[in-house]
Design a protein around this motif. Structure first.
Motif, PDB file in Angstrom:
ATOM      1  N   ASP A  42     119.426  64.518   8.057  1.00 51.51           N
ATOM      2  CA  ASP A  42     119.818  64.042   9.383  1.00 51.51           C
ATOM      3  C   ASP A  42     119.596  62.544   9.516  1.00 51.51           C
ATOM      4  O   ASP A  42     118.914  61.923   8.699  1.00 51.51           O
ATOM      5  CB  ASP A  42     118.998  64.762  10.455  1.00 51.51           C
ATOM      6  CG  ASP A  42     119.341  66.239  10.531  1.00 51.51           C
ATOM      7  OD1 ASP A  42     120.407  66.623   9.972  1.00 51.51           O
ATOM      8  OD2 ASP A  42     118.568  67.002  11.119  1.00 51.51           O
ATOM      9  N   GLY A  43     120.177  61.989  10.594  1.00 48.12           N
ATOM     10  CA  GLY A  43     119.974  60.572  10.886  1.00 48.12           C
ATOM     11  C   GLY A  43     118.654  60.321  11.582  1.00 48.12           C
ATOM     12  O   GLY A  43     117.797  61.204  11.676  1.00 48.12           O
ATOM     13  N   LEU A  44     118.521  59.104  12.089  1.00 47.68           N
ATOM     14  CA  LEU A  44     117.267  58.739  12.760  1.00 47.68           C
ATOM     15  C   LEU A  44     117.126  59.487  14.090  1.00 47.68           C
ATOM     16  O   LEU A  44     118.072  59.520  14.874  1.00 47.68           O
ATOM     17  CB  LEU A  44     117.247  57.229  13.033  1.00 47.68           C
ATOM     18  CG  LEU A  44     117.226  56.326  11.816  1.00 47.68           C
ATOM     19  CD1 LEU A  44     117.457  54.885  12.239  1.00 47.68           C
ATOM     20  CD2 LEU A  44     115.901  56.480  11.076  1.00 47.68           C
ATOM     21  N   PRO A  45     115.965  60.080  14.324  1.00 48.43           N
ATOM     22  CA  PRO A  45     115.794  60.857  15.570  1.00 48.43           C
ATOM     23  C   PRO A  45     115.495  59.971  16.782  1.00 48.43           C
ATOM     24  O   PRO A  45     114.421  60.037  17.369  1.00 48.43           O
ATOM     25  CB  PRO A  45     114.625  61.783  15.238  1.00 48.43           C
ATOM     26  CG  PRO A  45     113.817  61.024  14.246  1.00 48.43           C
ATOM     27  CD  PRO A  45     114.772  60.174  13.448  1.00 48.43           C
ATOM     28  N   ILE A  46     116.458  59.154  17.160  1.00 45.02           N
ATOM     29  CA  ILE A  46     116.246  58.270  18.324  1.00 45.02           C
ATOM     30  C   ILE A  46     116.800  58.974  19.553  1.00 45.02           C
ATOM     31  O   ILE A  46     117.996  59.280  19.609  1.00 45.02           O
ATOM     32  CB  ILE A  46     116.977  56.932  18.117  1.00 45.02           C
ATOM     33  CG1 ILE A  46     116.594  56.298  16.794  1.00 45.02           C
ATOM     34  CG2 ILE A  46     116.710  55.996  19.286  1.00 45.02           C
ATOM     35  CD1 ILE A  46     117.525  55.184  16.368  1.00 45.02           C
ATOM     36  N   GLU A  47     115.946  59.235  20.521  1.00 40.98           N
ATOM     37  CA  GLU A  47     116.384  60.007  21.679  1.00 40.98           C
ATOM     38  C   GLU A  47     116.724  59.153  22.887  1.00 40.98           C
ATOM     39  O   GLU A  47     117.437  59.589  23.776  1.00 40.98           O
ATOM     40  CB  GLU A  47     115.286  60.990  22.079  1.00 40.98           C
ATOM     41  CG  GLU A  47     115.174  62.148  21.134  1.00 40.98           C
ATOM     42  CD  GLU A  47     114.251  63.202  21.688  1.00 40.98           C
ATOM     43  OE1 GLU A  47     114.746  64.265  22.069  1.00 40.98           O
ATOM     44  OE2 GLU A  47     113.039  62.931  21.777  1.00 40.98           O
ATOM     45  N   LYS A  53     122.274  63.446  14.763  1.00 39.85           N
ATOM     46  CA  LYS A  53     121.263  62.698  15.524  1.00 39.85           C
ATOM     47  C   LYS A  53     121.055  63.372  16.868  1.00 39.85           C
ATOM     48  O   LYS A  53     121.981  63.984  17.404  1.00 39.85           O
ATOM     49  CB  LYS A  53     121.759  61.270  15.780  1.00 39.85           C
ATOM     50  CG  LYS A  53     121.335  60.257  14.737  1.00 39.85           C
ATOM     51  CD  LYS A  53     121.612  58.862  15.242  1.00 39.85           C
ATOM     52  CE  LYS A  53     120.692  58.502  16.396  1.00 39.85           C
ATOM     53  NZ  LYS A  53     121.111  57.296  17.102  1.00 39.85           N
ATOM     54  N   PRO A  54     119.868  63.252  17.454  1.00 40.75           N
ATOM     55  CA  PRO A  54     119.704  63.743  18.829  1.00 40.75           C
ATOM     56  C   PRO A  54     120.632  62.955  19.753  1.00 40.75           C
ATOM     57  O   PRO A  54     120.907  61.780  19.506  1.00 40.75           O
ATOM     58  CB  PRO A  54     118.239  63.443  19.152  1.00 40.75           C
ATOM     59  CG  PRO A  54     117.591  63.149  17.855  1.00 40.75           C
ATOM     60  CD  PRO A  54     118.639  62.645  16.932  1.00 40.75           C
ATOM     61  N   MET A 114     122.115  73.197  16.454  1.00 35.26           N
ATOM     62  CA  MET A 114     120.830  73.659  16.978  1.00 35.26           C
ATOM     63  C   MET A 114     120.871  74.316  18.341  1.00 35.26           C
ATOM     64  O   MET A 114     119.838  74.755  18.838  1.00 35.26           O
ATOM     65  CB  MET A 114     119.856  72.486  17.036  1.00 35.26           C
ATOM     66  CG  MET A 114     119.554  71.974  15.663  1.00 35.26           C
ATOM     67  SD  MET A 114     118.203  70.840  15.667  1.00 35.26           S
ATOM     68  CE  MET A 114     118.108  70.484  13.929  1.00 35.26           C
ATOM     69  N   ALA A 167     117.453  68.541  18.232  1.00 35.81           N
ATOM     70  CA  ALA A 167     116.286  68.054  17.486  1.00 35.81           C
ATOM     71  C   ALA A 167     116.647  67.646  16.056  1.00 35.81           C
ATOM     72  O   ALA A 167     115.924  67.963  15.100  1.00 35.81           O
ATOM     73  CB  ALA A 167     115.201  69.128  17.486  1.00 35.81           C
ATOM     74  N   TYR A 168     117.733  66.926  15.904  1.00 36.48           N
ATOM     75  CA  TYR A 168     118.143  66.518  14.559  1.00 36.48           C
ATOM     76  C   TYR A 168     117.211  65.441  14.021  1.00 36.48           C
ATOM     77  O   TYR A 168     116.870  64.509  14.733  1.00 36.48           O
ATOM     78  CB  TYR A 168     119.583  66.014  14.567  1.00 36.48           C
ATOM     79  CG  TYR A 168     120.542  67.077  15.038  1.00 36.48           C
ATOM     80  CD1 TYR A 168     120.924  68.108  14.193  1.00 36.48           C
ATOM     81  CD2 TYR A 168     121.007  67.079  16.352  1.00 36.48           C
ATOM     82  CE1 TYR A 168     121.764  69.110  14.638  1.00 36.48           C
ATOM     83  CE2 TYR A 168     121.848  68.074  16.804  1.00 36.48           C
ATOM     84  CZ  TYR A 168     122.220  69.087  15.942  1.00 36.48           C
ATOM     85  OH  TYR A 168     123.035  70.085  16.389  1.00 36.48           O
ATOM     86  N   GLY A 169     116.855  65.601  12.771  1.00 33.81           N
ATOM     87  CA  GLY A 169     116.011  64.610  12.120  1.00 33.81           C
ATOM     88  C   GLY A 169     114.559  64.677  12.535  1.00 33.81           C
ATOM     89  O   GLY A 169     113.766  63.820  12.170  1.00 33.81           O
ATOM     90  N   MET A 170     114.209  65.705  13.314  1.00 35.94           N
ATOM     91  CA  MET A 170     112.827  65.792  13.786  1.00 35.94           C
ATOM     92  C   MET A 170     112.071  66.845  13.002  1.00 35.94           C
ATOM     93  O   MET A 170     112.645  67.838  12.570  1.00 35.94           O
ATOM     94  CB  MET A 170     112.804  66.177  15.268  1.00 35.94           C
ATOM     95  CG  MET A 170     113.423  65.154  16.172  1.00 35.94           C
ATOM     96  SD  MET A 170     113.528  65.794  17.822  1.00 35.94           S
ATOM     97  CE  MET A 170     114.313  64.434  18.640  1.00 35.94           C
TER      98      MET A 170
END
Lengths: 332, 558
Positions: free
Chosen positions: A80-85, B285-286, B510, B537-540
C-alpha cells in the motif's frame, strides 16, 4: 536539480501559472463584440473568473496528472501507499482559499449588478394585472394579439412589479431617450414605439442614447436576448419586464428568443439595428411619413389579412417563422 | 482523523427462512424484497433507459448537424429534447446512482442483512418501469410532451395536453419512488449499522446516501406538488399557473427549481460517495480528510436547498434574490472543492493501479474540475444573465452530469461488478470504453460553451448558420459517445456469463461488502462479519484476527 529547494520550484510554478492565467483571462476571445454600456462590465467580471478558473484548473489538473505519473504502482509492488489520513492546516487552507475567492466574486458580482441597473427596474409594486392568454396558435394569429397588447400596455406597466434591469444609479432620475414596448409571441418579436406609433418586427435604436425596453409576452414565456448587449430578460405573460441600456456601437445584432416557446422557437429570431442619431431620426421620419393604417396597431386586423399585415409591419420577420408556419399549415 | 477499528460480535444467521443460497434468473423479474435483487433491478432497468435517452440524443445531434430543421420535425425534436432530459435524469442517473448502488451496497456496507423496509423498497423500484412505460406511451398518444424537461407553463398547458399529462404522472411516480427510497435509506443507516460502527466509521458512500436522502425528502415533495398543480391546470380547469385567470407563471418555476436544482446534488452526491470508495482502494491509500468529505456532503445538502433561484435570474426575480442566490450558489463551490482537493490528496503518495474503475474515477475528477469552474461562473448573476438558457449551460451541466455522474456510475460498475456478479469485467475492453468516453465527452461538451457565449440558445432545432461548424464538431463527439457504449454493454453481458471468477475480494478492499461472497448470498452473510479495521486502513498496521465472541479487539492504533 536536487540541490534546488522545493519552495523555489513552487514559487517559479506559481509565477508561471499566474502569468498564464492572466494572459488567458484577457485573451480568450470567447465572447462576442461589446455593443452596450453593460457589456464591458459583464466581460470584466467574466475575465476575472476566467483568470481564477484557469489558475485553479492548471493547479488541480496538474496535481492529478503529476500524481498519476509519479505515484503509479511500481511493477510487482503489491504493497500500500503512505497511510496519510489528513492534515488539518492543509484542509483549513484549501477551505479558506475557495471561500475567500467565492465571497470576493460574490461581492464583485453585486457591484457589477448594481452598475448594470439590476437594483432599479422601473414600474411599481402592486397587484398583478393579467393579459389575455392565447391558446396555442401559429404566428398567423399575430394581428389580434398585437391589438390586445396595445390596449393592455399602459395598464400592465403601471400596475405591476417590473423585473429586469432599469437605469443605472447614475441616470436613475432621467427619463429614457427612447422607449420601446416589446411583445414576444409565438414566434415573433413585435416592437412598438409609443411616442411615434411605429410598429416594427425589428428593433431600431439610436447609438449612445438611453433606451428603455418594456417587455411582455402575449402567449407563453419568451426571453429577449441580444448577445452583444450581454442583456437578457424573460418576457413573461402577466409579469412585465424591463431592460434599460445604452448601445455603444452602431451595427446590426441578432435578437434571440432564449426560452423554449414552442415548435418554431429556434426560428424566433430578428435583429436590433443600432443607428447613428441622424440615421435613427431619418428612420423614424420615414416610418412616420409612410404611416398608413397598416402600420398602426388597432386597425389592420379588420382590413388586412394576417399575412399582409405581418408582411407590412415586419418584412424581415416574415422570412422565416411565418413562411415555415404557412408551409406547415399547407402541408396538413 | 482517527478511524478507530471496528470490532463486532459474531452473530448467528438470523434469516433461516429456508431461502435458497442464490436467486434464479426469473427472481429478478418478480416483486423480490432482497435489497441486492432490487439494486440489480434498478441498475439493469436504468441502463436500458440510458440507451433510450442516448438514442434520442443521437437523433437530436443528427438534426443539429445542419442549421435547418431538416431531419426531425420541430415538434418531434422538442419531444425528444423533453424526454431525453426526463429519462436521463429520472430514469437513468437517479435510479442507477441512488436506487442501484444505494440498494445493493448500503446494507452490505453497514453489516445489515437487508434494508429496513424490504417491501417498501420493492414498491419503490416497481414504480419506475410503469413510469417509463407511461413516458413511452405519451409518444403514441399525441407525440410526446414537448415543453422541455422544465415544462414551464403556459407552454406546457397549451402544448400536447395528453402527453404532458402523462409526463406529469410519470414524474409523480418516480418522485414517489424517490421519497420511499429515501426514507428507507435513512432508517436503514440510522438503525441497522452493526452495533460498534459509529457514524464516523461508516464508509463515505453511506454518508453520501444520508445527505442524498435528506435532500430528496425535503425537495421531492415540492416537485410532486408542482406536477399535481400543473396536471390540474391542464385537465381540470384550475388556474394555478394561468396568467389570464389569476395564476402566476413564476410560482411554477420556484416550485420546479426548488426540487430540480437539488436534483443535481441528488445525482452527484452518491457519485461523490462512489469516488470516495473507488479512489482509496485503487490508490492504496486511506481517504484523505474523511471527516471533511463526510461533512462536506451534509453542507452541500444544506446549502443546495438555497440556490434554486439562480435558474431564474432572467425571470421574475426580485433584485435582492439575485444577490442572495448569487452568494449561496457560489458558496456551494467550497464543500465541493474540499472533496476534489481531498481526492487529489488521496492520489498523492499512493500506489495507483490503472484499473478501469480508477480511470473513470480520475476522469470524473478531471471533468468535474472543469464543470465546477463553469458552474461558478453561472452562479454570478451578471454573467449568468448573458449565458442563461444557452449552450453554455448545456455544456456546463453535461460536464457535471455526464463527465460527473455517468463517469461515476461507470466507475462504480467496474469497481463493484465482481461483487454483484461474482465475475470480473474485461479490463482491456474497459479501457477502450474509457478512452472513447473520455474523448467523446470532451469533444461533445466543450464546444458547447463557445456556442452559448457567442449567442446560440438552447432547445432549438434550427439555428444561425454561423454556428454550424462547432455544432458539427459536437455531433461527431456525440457519435463517439454513442459508439463508446458498445464495448461496455458487450463487456457486461459477456463477462456476466463467461468472465473470470472474481472471488470475494479481488481488489483487496477494506469495506464490509468485500467480506462476503461474490455475489453475496441471500441475507448477505452466514455469520455477520467481524471487522478489525476502519474502512480505509490502507498501509496501516492492523490486526486481522478475530477476537473472542463479544469482545472487541484492542485497537491497533488510535
Amino acid at each position: 536539480m536536487k540541490q534546488i529547494p522545493a519552495p523555489f520550484w513552487t514559487l517559479v510554478l506559481g509565477i508561471v501559472v499566474t502569468l498564464v492565467s492572466l494572459w488567458v483571462g484577457q485573451n480568450h476571445n470567447l465572447l462576442p463584440e461589446q455593443a452596450s454600456e453593460q457589456a464591458p462590465l459583464v466581460d470584466d467580471l467574466f475575465n476575472v473568473m476566467m483568470t481564477i478558473g484557469t489558475a485553479l484548473f492548471i493547479v488541480v489538473q496538474g496535481a492529478i496528472v503529476y500524481s498519476l505519473i509519479r505515484f503509479r504502482q511500481p511493477k510487482g509492488d503489491e504493497t500500500d501507499g503512505l497511510p496519510i489520513e489528513g492534515n488539518l492546516p492543509l484542509e483549513a487552507f484549501w477551505t479558506a482559499i475557495p471561500a475567500v475567492i467565492v465571497v470576493g466574486l460574490g461581492l464583485y458580482s453585486v457591484v457589477v449588478f448594481q452598475e448594470m441597473g439590476g437594483f432599479s427596474p422601473g414600474g411599481h409594486h402592486g397587484h398583478g394585472a393579467m393579459v389575455a392568454m392565447a391558446p396555442q396558435q401559429s404566428v398567423i394569429d399575430i394581428a389580434p394579439l398585437v391589438a390586445q397588447a396595445a390596449a393592455a400596455d399602459e395598464d400592465i406597466f403601471s400596475k405591476t412589479q417590473v423585473y429586469g434591469f432599469g437605469a443605472s444609479p447614475l441616470v436613475q432620475m432621467n427619463q429614457p431617450d427612447v422607449t420601446v414596448n416589446v411583445t414576444g409571441m409565438q414566434f415573433a418579436w413585435i416592437f412598438r414605439y409609443p411616442d411615434t406609433g411605429i410598429t416594427d418586427g425589428e428593433l431600431h435604436i439610436p447609438v449612445g442614447k438611453d433606451v428603455q425596453l418594456k417587455i411582455e409576452a402575449q402567449d407563453v414565456i419568451h426571453s429577449f436576448w441580444v448577445p452583444q448587449f450581454r442583456l437578457k430578460q424573460d418576457a413573461l405573460p402577466g409579469e412585465p419586464g424591463e431592460l434599460r441600456f445604452v448601445a455603444t456601437r452602431e451595427g446590426t445584432y441578432p435578437v434571440v428568443c432564449a426560452e423554449l416557446c414552442g415548435s418554431y422557437h429556434g426560428a424566433m429570431r430578428t435583429q436590433v439595428i443600432v443607428h447613428s442619431p441622424k440615421d435613427y431620426a431619418d428612420w423614424v421620419a420615414s416610418r412616420v411619413a409612410e404611416a398608413t393604417p397598416t402600420t398602426t396597431v388597432a386597425q389592420p386586423a379588420e382590413t388586412a389579412t394576417d399575412a399582409e399585415y405581418l408582411a407590412g409591419i415586419a418584412p424581415d420577420l416574415a422570412k422565416s417563422p411565418v413562411q415555415i408556419a404557412q408551409m406547415t399549415s399547407m402541408s396538413h | 482523523m482517527a478511524q478507530a477499528d471496528i470490532s463486532i460480535k459474531p452473530t448467528e444467521l438470523q434469516g433461516g427462512h429456508g431461502h435458497p443460497d442464490k436467486w434464479k434468473w426469473y427472481d429478478y423479474f418478480t416483486f423480490n424484497v432482497d435489497h441486492k435483487v432490487i439494486g440489480i433491478q434498478y441498475l439493469v432497468t436504468s441502463f436500458l433507459f440510458y440507451l433510450v435517452g442516448g438514442f434520442m440524443a443521437v437523433l437530436m445531434r443528427t438534426e443539429l448537424a445542419t442549421p435547418n430543421s431538416d431531419f426531425l420535425s420541430p415538434e418531434l425534436y422538442n419531444a425528444f429534447l423533453t424526454n431525453h432530459g426526463t429519462i436521463m435524469i429520472f430514469l437513468w442517473i437517479v435510479p442507477a446512482a441512488i436506487g442501484g448502488f444505494g440498494n445493493f451496497l448500503i446494507p452490505l456496507m453497514i453489516g445489515a442483512r437487508d434494508m429496513a423496509f424490504p417491501k417498501l423498497n420493492a414498491i419503490a423500484f416497481w414504480l419506475n418501469p410503469p413510469a417509463g412505460a407511461v413516458l413511452a406511451a405519451s409518444f403514441f398518444l399525441g407525440g410526446g410532451a414537448q415543453s422541455g424537461w422544465t415544462s414551464y407553463p403556459p407552454l406546457s398547458e397549451i402544448t400536447a395536453n395528453l402527453p404532458q399529462t402523462l409526463w406529469c404522472v410519470a414524474l409523480i411516480m418516480v418522485g414517489t419512488s424517490s421519497i420511499l427510497g429515501s426514507v428507507n435509506f435513512l432508517v436503514t443507516i440510522w438503525k441497522m449499522r452493526v452495533p460498534s460502527m459509529a457514524w464516523d466509521q461508516m464508509p463515505l458512500f453511506c454518508w453520501a446516501m444520508v445527505a442524498t436522502s435528506v435532500l430528496a425528502l425535503f425537495a421531492t415533495p415540492v416537485l410532486a406538488a408542482a406536477m399535481v398543480l400543473l396536471l390540474f391546470d391542464i385537465n381540470f380547469g384550475t388556474s394555478f399557473f394561468k396568467p389570464d385567470a389569476g395564476g402566476n407563471v413564476v410560482v411554477y418555476q420556484h416550485l420546479f427549481w426548488f426540487y430540480s436544482h437539488p436534483a443535481v446534488y441528488l445525482m452527484i452526491l452518491p457519485i461523490f460517495g462512489i469516488m470516495s470508495e473507488v479512489i482509496p482502494v485503487h490508490a492504496r491509500k486511506p481517504i484523505f480528510g474523511y471527516k471533511a468529505i463526510a461533512y462536506s456532503s451534509l453542507t452541500i445538502c444544506l446549502v443546495g436547498l438555497f440556490v434554486w433561484v439562480h435558474h431564474m435570474f432572467t425571470s421574475g426575480t426580485a433584485p435582492w434574490m439575485r444577490i442572495f442566490f448569487t452568494i449561496s450558489t457560489l458558496i456551494v463551490a467550497v464543500p465541493t472543492g474540499i472533496k476534489i482537493f481531498s481526492w487529489v490528496a488521496t492520489l498523492w503518495g499512493g500506489k495507483i493501479r490503472y484499473t478501469t474503475a480508477m480511470l473513470f474515477a480520475v476522469g470524473l475528477l478531471s471533468m468535474f474540475v472543469f464543470g465546477g469552474l463553469s458552474g461558478v461562473t453561472l452562479g454570478a448573476a451578471p454573467f449568468d444573465i448573458h449565458v442563461h438558457d444557452t449552450y453554455y449551460v448545456v455544456g456546463h451541466f453535461h460536464y457535471v452530469l455526464y463527465g460527473g455522474s455517468v463517469f461515476g456510475i461507470y466507475s462504480g460498475i467496474y469497481h463493484w461488478f465482481p461483487k454483484i456478479t461474482g465475475r470480473m469485467l474485461n479490463e482491456p475492453l474497459g479501457k477502450v470504453h474509457f478512452v472513447l468516453t473520455f474523448i467523446g465527452t470532451i469533444l461533445t461538451f466543450t464546444p458547447m460553451h463557445n456556442l452559448g457565449m457567442q449567442g446560440m440558445p438552447r432547445r432549438v432545432a434550427m439555428y444561425d448558420p454561423q454556428f454550424a461548424h462547432l455544432n458539427q464538431l459536437v455531433t461527431v463527439g456525440a457519435y463517439i459517445l454513442a459508439v463508446s457504449v458498445i464495448p461496455f454493454y458487450f463487456n457486461v453481458i459477456w463477462s456476466w456469463m463467461k468472465g473470470k471468477e472474481a472471488g470475494p475480494n479481488p481488489w483487496n478492499a477494506m469495506t464490509m461488502e468485500w467480506t462476503t461472497d461474490s455475489p453475496p448470498i441471500i441475507e448477505n452473510w452466514e455469520v455477520l462479519p467481524v471487522l478489525t479495521h476502519g474502512p480505509y486502513a490502507y498501509g496501516m498496521e492492523r490486526s486481522d484476527e478475530v477476537g473472542p465472541a463479544g469482545e472487541p479487539l484492542p485497537a491497533s492504533r488510535s
